[in-house]
Design a protein around this motif. Structure first.
Motif, PDB file in Angstrom:
ATOM      1  N   VAL A 142      17.492  64.484  51.007  1.00 42.10           N
ATOM      2  CA  VAL A 142      18.654  63.661  50.646  1.00 42.10           C
ATOM      3  C   VAL A 142      18.641  63.345  49.154  1.00 42.10           C
ATOM      4  CG1 VAL A 142      19.665  61.354  50.883  1.00 42.10           C
ATOM      5  CG2 VAL A 142      19.033  62.662  52.912  1.00 42.10           C
ATOM      6  N   ILE A 143      17.475  62.956  48.622  1.00 39.86           N
ATOM      7  CA  ILE A 143      17.363  62.651  47.191  1.00 39.86           C
ATOM      8  C   ILE A 143      17.678  63.894  46.365  1.00 39.86           C
ATOM      9  CG2 ILE A 143      15.768  61.971  45.346  1.00 39.86           C
ATOM     10  CD1 ILE A 143      14.314  60.254  47.456  1.00 39.86           C
ATOM     11  N   GLY A 144      17.160  65.040  46.802  1.00 37.70           N
ATOM     12  CA  GLY A 144      17.440  66.291  46.101  1.00 37.70           C
ATOM     13  C   GLY A 144      18.908  66.656  46.165  1.00 37.70           C
ATOM     14  N   LEU A 145      19.533  66.384  47.314  1.00 39.93           N
ATOM     15  CA  LEU A 145      20.964  66.684  47.474  1.00 39.93           C
ATOM     16  C   LEU A 145      21.804  65.841  46.528  1.00 39.93           C
ATOM     17  CD1 LEU A 145      23.246  68.105  49.042  1.00 39.93           C
ATOM     18  CD2 LEU A 145      23.155  66.219  50.685  1.00 39.93           C
ATOM     19  N   LEU A 146      21.488  64.547  46.432  1.00 39.16           N
ATOM     20  CA  LEU A 146      22.236  63.675  45.537  1.00 39.16           C
ATOM     21  C   LEU A 146      22.055  64.095  44.082  1.00 39.16           C
ATOM     22  CD1 LEU A 146      21.572  60.192  47.205  1.00 39.16           C
ATOM     23  CD2 LEU A 146      23.643  61.585  47.318  1.00 39.16           C
ATOM     24  N   ALA A 147      20.815  64.468  43.723  1.00 35.08           N
ATOM     25  CA  ALA A 147      20.562  64.924  42.346  1.00 35.08           C
ATOM     26  C   ALA A 147      21.347  66.194  42.046  1.00 35.08           C
ATOM     27  CB  ALA A 147      19.065  65.159  42.144  1.00 35.08           C
ATOM     28  N   SER A 148      21.445  67.089  43.021  1.00 33.04           N
ATOM     29  CA  SER A 148      22.130  68.366  42.797  1.00 33.04           C
ATOM     30  C   SER A 148      23.634  68.178  42.678  1.00 33.04           C
ATOM     31  CB  SER A 148      21.810  69.352  43.938  1.00 33.04           C
ATOM     32  OG  SER A 148      22.317  68.885  45.177  1.00 33.04           O
ATOM     33  N   VAL A 149      24.196  67.232  43.435  1.00 32.67           N
ATOM     34  CA  VAL A 149      25.648  66.990  43.363  1.00 32.67           C
ATOM     35  C   VAL A 149      26.054  66.644  41.937  1.00 32.67           C
ATOM     36  CG1 VAL A 149      27.464  65.350  43.993  1.00 32.67           C
ATOM     37  CG2 VAL A 149      26.022  66.352  45.765  1.00 32.67           C
ATOM     38  N   PHE A 150      25.282  65.744  41.302  1.00 27.77           N
ATOM     39  CA  PHE A 150      25.665  65.278  39.970  1.00 27.77           C
ATOM     40  C   PHE A 150      25.273  66.266  38.877  1.00 27.77           C
ATOM     41  CE2 PHE A 150      25.190  61.417  42.606  1.00 27.77           C
ATOM     42  CZ  PHE A 150      26.529  61.057  42.616  1.00 27.77           C
ATOM     43  N   ALA A 151      24.414  67.232  39.204  1.00 24.33           N
ATOM     44  CA  ALA A 151      24.079  68.270  38.218  1.00 24.33           C
ATOM     45  C   ALA A 151      25.253  69.211  37.979  1.00 24.33           C
ATOM     46  CB  ALA A 151      22.867  69.072  38.690  1.00 24.33           C
ATOM     47  N   TYR A 152      26.195  69.252  38.936  1.00 27.02           N
ATOM     48  CA  TYR A 152      27.340  70.153  38.801  1.00 27.02           C
ATOM     49  C   TYR A 152      28.464  69.567  37.954  1.00 27.02           C
ATOM     50  CZ  TYR A 152      25.570  73.294  42.466  1.00 27.02           C
ATOM     51  OH  TYR A 152      24.833  74.198  43.182  1.00 27.02           O
ATOM     52  N   GLY A 153      28.327  68.336  37.492  1.00 21.05           N
ATOM     53  CA  GLY A 153      29.369  67.710  36.692  1.00 21.05           C
ATOM     54  C   GLY A 153      29.672  68.494  35.424  1.00 21.05           C
ATOM     55  N   GLY A 154      30.926  68.556  35.034  1.00 19.42           N
ATOM     56  CA  GLY A 154      31.323  69.251  33.815  1.00 19.42           C
ATOM     57  C   GLY A 154      32.110  70.518  34.060  1.00 19.42           C
ATOM     58  N   LEU A 155      32.142  70.968  35.318  1.00 18.56           N
ATOM     59  CA  LEU A 155      32.882  72.198  35.619  1.00 18.56           C
ATOM     60  C   LEU A 155      34.384  72.013  35.424  1.00 18.56           C
ATOM     61  CD1 LEU A 155      31.046  73.405  38.856  1.00 18.56           C
ATOM     62  CD2 LEU A 155      30.738  74.213  36.530  1.00 18.56           C
ATOM     63  N   GLU A 156      34.831  70.752  35.424  1.00 21.47           N
ATOM     64  CA  GLU A 156      36.266  70.480  35.322  1.00 21.47           C
ATOM     65  C   GLU A 156      36.834  70.779  33.936  1.00 21.47           C
ATOM     66  OE1 GLU A 156      34.021  67.970  38.118  1.00 21.47           O
ATOM     67  OE2 GLU A 156      33.932  68.173  35.939  1.00 21.47           O
ATOM     68  N   THR A 157      35.955  70.882  32.931  1.00 24.13           N
ATOM     69  CA  THR A 157      36.410  71.061  31.549  1.00 24.13           C
ATOM     70  C   THR A 157      37.288  72.304  31.387  1.00 24.13           C
ATOM     71  OG1 THR A 157      34.442  69.959  30.701  1.00 24.13           O
ATOM     72  CG2 THR A 157      35.678  71.300  29.144  1.00 24.13           C
ATOM     73  N   VAL A 158      36.996  73.349  32.136  1.00 26.22           N
ATOM     74  CA  VAL A 158      37.742  74.594  31.957  1.00 26.22           C
ATOM     75  C   VAL A 158      39.209  74.412  32.330  1.00 26.22           C
ATOM     76  CG1 VAL A 158      37.275  75.548  34.262  1.00 26.22           C
ATOM     77  CG2 VAL A 158      37.687  77.089  32.331  1.00 26.22           C
ATOM     78  N   THR A 159      39.512  73.552  33.305  1.00 24.55           N
ATOM     79  CA  THR A 159      40.919  73.336  33.673  1.00 24.55           C
ATOM     80  C   THR A 159      41.629  72.470  32.639  1.00 24.55           C
ATOM     81  OG1 THR A 159      40.381  71.405  35.055  1.00 24.55           O
ATOM     82  CG2 THR A 159      40.389  73.552  36.122  1.00 24.55           C
ATOM     83  N   ILE A 160      40.872  71.632  31.912  1.00 25.33           N
ATOM     84  CA  ILE A 160      41.451  70.860  30.812  1.00 25.33           C
ATOM     85  C   ILE A 160      41.740  71.787  29.639  1.00 25.33           C
ATOM     86  CG2 ILE A 160      41.013  69.000  29.154  1.00 25.33           C
ATOM     87  CD1 ILE A 160      39.239  67.682  31.289  1.00 25.33           C
ATOM     88  N   ALA A 161      40.760  72.637  29.314  1.00 25.94           N
ATOM     89  CA  ALA A 161      40.899  73.552  28.179  1.00 25.94           C
ATOM     90  C   ALA A 161      41.986  74.594  28.408  1.00 25.94           C
ATOM     91  CB  ALA A 161      39.563  74.245  27.899  1.00 25.94           C
ATOM     92  N   ALA A 162      42.215  74.959  29.661  1.00 26.11           N
ATOM     93  CA  ALA A 162      43.185  76.016  29.961  1.00 26.11           C
ATOM     94  C   ALA A 162      44.573  75.688  29.430  1.00 26.11           C
ATOM     95  CB  ALA A 162      43.250  76.264  31.460  1.00 26.11           C
ATOM     96  N   ALA A 163      44.912  74.398  29.377  1.00 26.30           N
ATOM     97  CA  ALA A 163      46.243  74.002  28.911  1.00 26.30           C
ATOM     98  C   ALA A 163      46.469  74.375  27.455  1.00 26.30           C
ATOM     99  CB  ALA A 163      46.434  72.495  29.105  1.00 26.30           C
ATOM    100  N   GLU A 164      45.386  74.578  26.683  1.00 27.30           N
ATOM    101  CA  GLU A 164      45.522  74.946  25.271  1.00 27.30           C
ATOM    102  C   GLU A 164      45.147  76.407  25.026  1.00 27.30           C
ATOM    103  OE1 GLU A 164      44.498  71.758  22.225  1.00 27.30           O
ATOM    104  OE2 GLU A 164      43.415  71.001  23.974  1.00 27.30           O
TER     105      GLU A 164
END
Length: 460
Positions: free
Chosen positions: A209-231
């Motif tokens: 469970v602790i490893g799962l929670l740590a892994s969820v937040f390690a994926y943060g930042g993938l959303e940037t590409v959809t922000i950048a796509a507008a430009e």
């Protein structure tokens, strides 16, 4: 302040004032390198120490959830390209209060992350140059990347292109060397076989469970590409390409590297946490200087994240202001760049750094707890928005569905159930429970403010 836009009335998302200086090669590499974040290099050690070899399962489970979220976000961003990304989609699907809440909570997250990444990068450099003050290095990094983002957006794209290329090259070489060592064909090394995998769940379900929670937040930042796509030159093509390749990128870089690390290094090795899992694995192979070289890559990952988060925060703020949900000054554009928003985001990030020195025992921990579960709140807005917008798109503009969510609506509901499960797991763990409650408090306050303004504007 929120506009009077209501659910069903599209917010302005054409970002006409912003430039379109990002080329397809920029966007492709941002998508490829953006998946290799500081969380993977820096934060995965604690997850391995808690979960042992089962960290591979943890990253696989959270990876599936992230792939579903990215597919949903890609569907909406290809149909409605916007620098506001999920915030603009939430406004379009649910109402201005939802866009306000998702956007400003994510802005706080990104700005705080800029400060944290600056601190991490400064610790590495001051370790190489003992006696130099960490705050001075953070200030230097802030000035450099604030300057980069104040200039034309293509400068951001170029920085991220080369940062991403270095990260991709380094982790690919790491995976190749690791696989060769595991197979026993790397000169000077003996294959460990499965000797480090026998105790697969060393700390039982709690460790997983602790490893799962740590892994969820390690994926943060993938959303940037959809922000950048507008430009970018072709927003729809860029988003579609990035989302469609998300599956193999997550499987290779995250899950693959975790599998290599726990096979090469004993999960309970102190070096995994002290040095970091990648450095520990390379030291285990006995390759001269490889560990220090990986520290350079970690530094690059941190600097890349700083650059990307200043960019993302400024564009989210700009989009919110364009939709009437923030101080008008933040929306001023010069040379195709929202420069006041860039400055404000950088200053907030540096303020977080100062708080880590001035108030390390009360205010700074409170701030960290407040952003602890923001990404999960954002994912919920993404899923609910996609549920509502997909039906509308199929009815009104089916030609805009360049990217489609798999097995809709079943997998969207599966993703929502997965997010709810993560919330429950966070509530069970003392260390994450306070983050859940602190983030929940911030989100509720923002939602109340956004809803109040929405009602007030609707009466005008």
């Amino acid at each position: 302040m929120p506009s009077s836009t209501t659910a069903g009335t599209p917010p302005s998302t054409d970002d006409a004032s912003l430039s379109h200086g990002l080329k397809q090669r920029h966007l492709s590499m941002i998508a490829l390198g953006g998946v290799i974040g500081a969380g993977l290099f820096v934060g995965s050690g604690a997850g391995i120490a808690a979960a042992g070899p089962s960290i591979v399962v943890a990253y696989a489970l959270s990876g599936v959830l992230v792939m579903l979220v990215m597919r949903m976000l890609g569907e909406m961003s290809a149909a409605y390209p916007s620098s506001g990304s999920f915030s603009a989609h939430a406004e379009r699907a649910i109402g201005p209060w939802a866009g306000f809440t998702a956007g400003w909570s994510f802005w706080v997250l990104l700005c705080t992350a800029v400060g944290l990444e600056g601190i991490g990068a400064a610790k590495i450099v001051s370790g190489w140059l003992p006696g130099t003050p960490e705050w001075a290095w953070v200030a230097l990094f802030m000035v450099v990347f604030c300057g980069t983002n104040l200039a034309a957006v293509k400068n951001f794209g170029e920085f991220e292109f080369w940062f991403a290329a270095l990260k991709v090259g380094a982790i690919t070489l790491f995976l190749v060397l690791g696989v060769l060592a595991i197979l026993g064909i790397l000169p000077g090394t003996d294959s460990p076989g499965a000797s480090h995998l026998t105790d697969f769940l060393p700390n039982g379900g709690e460790g997983l469970v602790i490893g799962l929670l740590a892994s969820v937040f390690a994926y943060g930042g993938l959303e940037t590409v959809t922000i950048a796509a507008a430009e970018s030159e072709n927003p729809v093509k860029g988003v579609a390409s990035a989302v469609r390749t998300a599956m193999w990128r997550i499987a290779l870089f995250y899950i693959g590297s975790m599998a290599v690390i726990v096979t090469l290094v004993p999960w309970d090795s102190e070096a995994v946490v002290e040095k970091g899992p990648y450095v520990a694995a390379l030291d285990e192979l006995g390759i001269p200087g490889a560990g220090q070289l990986m520290n350079v890559v970690v530094l690059v990952a941190l600097l890349s994240a700083m650059n990307a988060n200043i960019y993302g925060a400024s564009r989210i703020a700009y989009s919110l202001v364009e939709r009437g949900q923030g101080p008008k000054g933040l929306g001023r554009v010069s040379g195709g760049v929202p420069r006041i928003a860039v400055l404000a985001s950088s200053v907030f990030g540096f303020l977080c750094v100062l708080l880590s020195y001035w108030r390390p025992d009360d205010v700074f921990p409170w701030l960290l707890n407040m952003i602890g579960a923001v990404i999960l709140a954002v994912w919920i807005f993404i899923a609910v928005s996609q549920l509502r917008l997909r039906r509308r798109l199929e009815r009104e503009s089916p030609e805009k569905l360049a990217v489609r969510m798999w097995a809709f609506p079943l997998l969207t509901w599966v993703a929502l159930a997965g997010m709810a499960a993560v919330f429950v797991l966070m509530a069970r763990e003392p260390d994450t429970r306070v983050q859940l409650y602190s983030t929940g408090g911030m989100v509720l306050v923002l939602a109340a403010v956004g809803y109040g303004w929405q009602r007030a504007r609707a009466k005008q």
